[in-house]
Design an enzyme around this catalytic site. Structure first.
Site, PDB file in Angstrom:
ATOM      1  N   CYS A   1       0.958  -1.216  -0.135  1.00 26.85           N
ATOM      2  CA  CYS A   1      -0.108  -0.282  -0.108  1.00 26.85           C
ATOM      3  C   CYS A   1       0.857   1.181   0.288  1.00 26.85           C
ATOM      4  O   CYS A   1       1.457   1.527  -1.012  1.00 26.85           O
ATOM      5  CB  CYS A   1      -1.048  -0.029   1.161  1.00 26.85           C
ATOM      6  SG  CYS A   1      -2.413   1.159   1.106  1.00 26.85           S
TER       7      CYS A   1
ATOM      8  N   HIS B   1      -3.805  -5.517   0.968  1.00 32.12           N
ATOM      9  CA  HIS B   1      -3.391  -6.058   2.388  1.00 32.12           C
ATOM     10  C   HIS B   1      -4.011  -7.318   2.661  1.00 32.12           C
ATOM     11  O   HIS B   1      -4.705  -7.785   1.644  1.00 32.12           O
ATOM     12  CB  HIS B   1      -4.383  -4.911   3.126  1.00 32.12           C
ATOM     13  CG  HIS B   1      -3.993  -3.704   3.501  1.00 32.12           C
ATOM     14  ND1 HIS B   1      -2.669  -3.129   4.183  1.00 32.12           N
ATOM     15  CD2 HIS B   1      -4.399  -2.473   2.730  1.00 32.12           C
ATOM     16  CE1 HIS B   1      -2.700  -1.918   3.693  1.00 32.12           C
ATOM     17  NE2 HIS B   1      -3.596  -1.331   3.117  1.00 32.12           N
TER      18      HIS B   1
END
Length: 495
Positions: free
Chosen positions: A334, A433
């Site tokens: 991310c 994630h």
């Protein structure tokens, strides 16, 4: 099962302070009760940078997602109607029913607390319509006397539901008897009367040495001690960044692989890497620290990419990471993925002012922040050819979830249309994630790192027992479950 024509049941778990183990207790109870009842977790308000995305793209605290999984149900935004994600400078992003609402200071947030009360009441009502039992969790310490009239998660939830309450104290940091007794005495009378049981958590040693203290505590309060939970290493994700402090430098010393995770100032979703802790030594390295001699480096997610990138550069950590380029795998998740690129163009979304920042330059991507829009979605992607680490699982599926602002361009995606790899395949970035929740990803990474050291992969290092069953078994062994069933008016579990 509970008959549909009876009143729905509630149980509220409060704590004497933050990080006493409320979330773990609720998770255990959700798993135990779900054997015979339809159970939902609930936390009116959560403050955490560890979050989860539901199937309909809503963002909630990861603890409630874990508790829902333990209960065998799908997580929903109603289980955590208010999520506060700290951004720094006493400002948090306020997420209401899974959607970004506004960035607010604490004072501005509490000024509109009545509006928030209505939100949580609606969420509770919808859960009550669907579930037989709601196991609710408080936040921080229950006896925050300065917040009683504005508190929606402890006193507010207690008053709305009139639920029986279990109070949890943490013995590991000392003072557990005083903290339990003091919390009870400071609670408002209408809430105190509903405290039906006490739990002492994280005890190391023989609980027999506590017996005289437990007896006196019961005599002083008139409330039974339901049990003493031992300290043990949980295999469920941590609720918030406070848990990083519990991770010892000695954890994982018996493993052959050393992975350095950069502890960014605004680190978020560090739970991404906890599955690796059962297969490798995972170290969380402060920006001012030396990296040592890691076998792999991971840059995690962050609540503010540009600010953490600046910190990474100014601390010298960026240069220390780049010194390992070509020697060990460097992975970014991310915000960490965004930092690995050539540049970040921010129109004021992240940093408040328009800016163009140089990234670490290890991946051929540019990230642009040009809208206050967050991508929140669960995804399934296919592993594409990406060099020596994941070639062994090329074509296999991986699952995960995205929570990010900004868009990144990539000419060499790794997972479907996501991510990027350099030509060597040793630098990899992704928005996914939960990537290491995938067994095939964990096995591929650890196998590669072991082979580089001339070692073989050990299948026995992959835990085979369900972590929720493991936690529930510890609770059954150490808590008086019959008393807990009785306080909420349920028949004891059939064995």
């Amino acid at each position: 099962m509970i008959a549909n024509n009876v009143n729905k049941k509630h149980l509220l778990v409060l704590g004497t302070a933050s990080h006493v183990g409320k979330s773990a207790i609720v998770t255990a109870l959700c798993r135990i009760f779900s054997a015979e009842h339809k159970v939902a977790p609930f936390k009116a308000q959560n403050m955490s940078l560890n979050s989860w995305i539901t199937v309909d793209g809503k963002e909630i605290g990861i603890a409630q997602a874990i508790q829902a999984k333990a209960a065998g149900v799908e997580p929903t935004a109603d289980m955590n109607p208010v999520l506060l994600k700290p951004k720094g400078d006493r400002v948090s992003q306020v997420i209401i029913l899974g959607e970004p609402y506004a960035d607010k200071s604490a004072g501005a947030y509490y000024d509109s607390i009545e509006e928030t009360h209505d939100v949580l009441k609606g969420a509770l009502k919808r859960l009550e319509d669907e579930y037989d039992l709601i196991v609710m969790e408080g936040a921080g310490g229950a006896a925050e006397i300065n917040l009683y009239e504005r508190d929606i998660v402890n006193i507010g939830t207690a008053r709305i539901t009139d639920a029986p309450i279990i109070l949890v104290g943490d013995i590991e940091r000392g003072g557990v008897f005083a903290s339990l007794y003091g919390t009870i005495q400071l609670l408002p009378e209408d809430v105190r009367k509903n405290v039906r049981g006490l739990i002492i958590n994280k005890f190391r040693g023989d609980p027999a040495i506590l017996e005289s203290g437990l007896t006196e505590l019961e005599e002083l309060t008139g409330i039974p001690v339901l049990g003493v939970m031992p300290y043990f290493k949980l295999r469920i994700p941590s609720e918030d960044s406070v848990s990083i402090g519990d991770k010892s430098a000695d954890d994982g010393e018996h493993y052959d692989v050393d992975i350095a995770v950069i502890r960014l100032t605004r680190i978020s979703n560090f739970t991404d890497f906890e599955p690796l802790e059962h297969m490798a030594k995972v170290r969380y390295v402060d920006l001012s620290d030396d990296l040592g001699n890691p076998d792999a480096i991971i840059i995690p997610g962050t609540k503010n990419t540009t600010s953490d990138l600046n910190d990474l550069v100014e601390s010298g950590m960026a240069d220390r990471i780049k010194s390992f380029y070509g020697k060990v795998p460097i992975l970014g998740i991310c915000g960490g993925y965004q930092m690995l690129g050539k540049s970040i163009v921010d129109s004021g979304i992240e940093g408040g002012e328009s800016a163009r920042l140089d990234g670490l330059g290890l991946l051929d991507i540019e990230t642009v922040f040009d809208a206050y829009e967050k991508r929140t979605v669960q995804v399934t992607k296919t592993v594409k050819e990406s060099g020596p680490i994941f070639d062994s699982i090329k074509g296999e599926d991986v699952t995960g979830y995205e929570i990010h602002m900004g868009l990144s361009s990539s000419k060499k995606p790794v997972f479907g249309d996501d991510g990027c790899a350099d030509d060597s395949g040793l630098v990899i970035g992704t928005y996914l994630h939960g990537l290491f929740d995938n067994v095939n990803i964990r096995r591929a990474l650890i196998s590669y790192l072991l082979e580089k050291k001339g070692l073989g992969f050990k299948e026995e290092d992959i835990p085979d027992k369900d972590p929720y069953d493991e936690l529930a078994d510890v609770a059954r062994e150490n808590l008086d479950m019959n008393k807990i069933y009785d306080m909420i008016g349920l028949e004891p579990e059939k064995v």
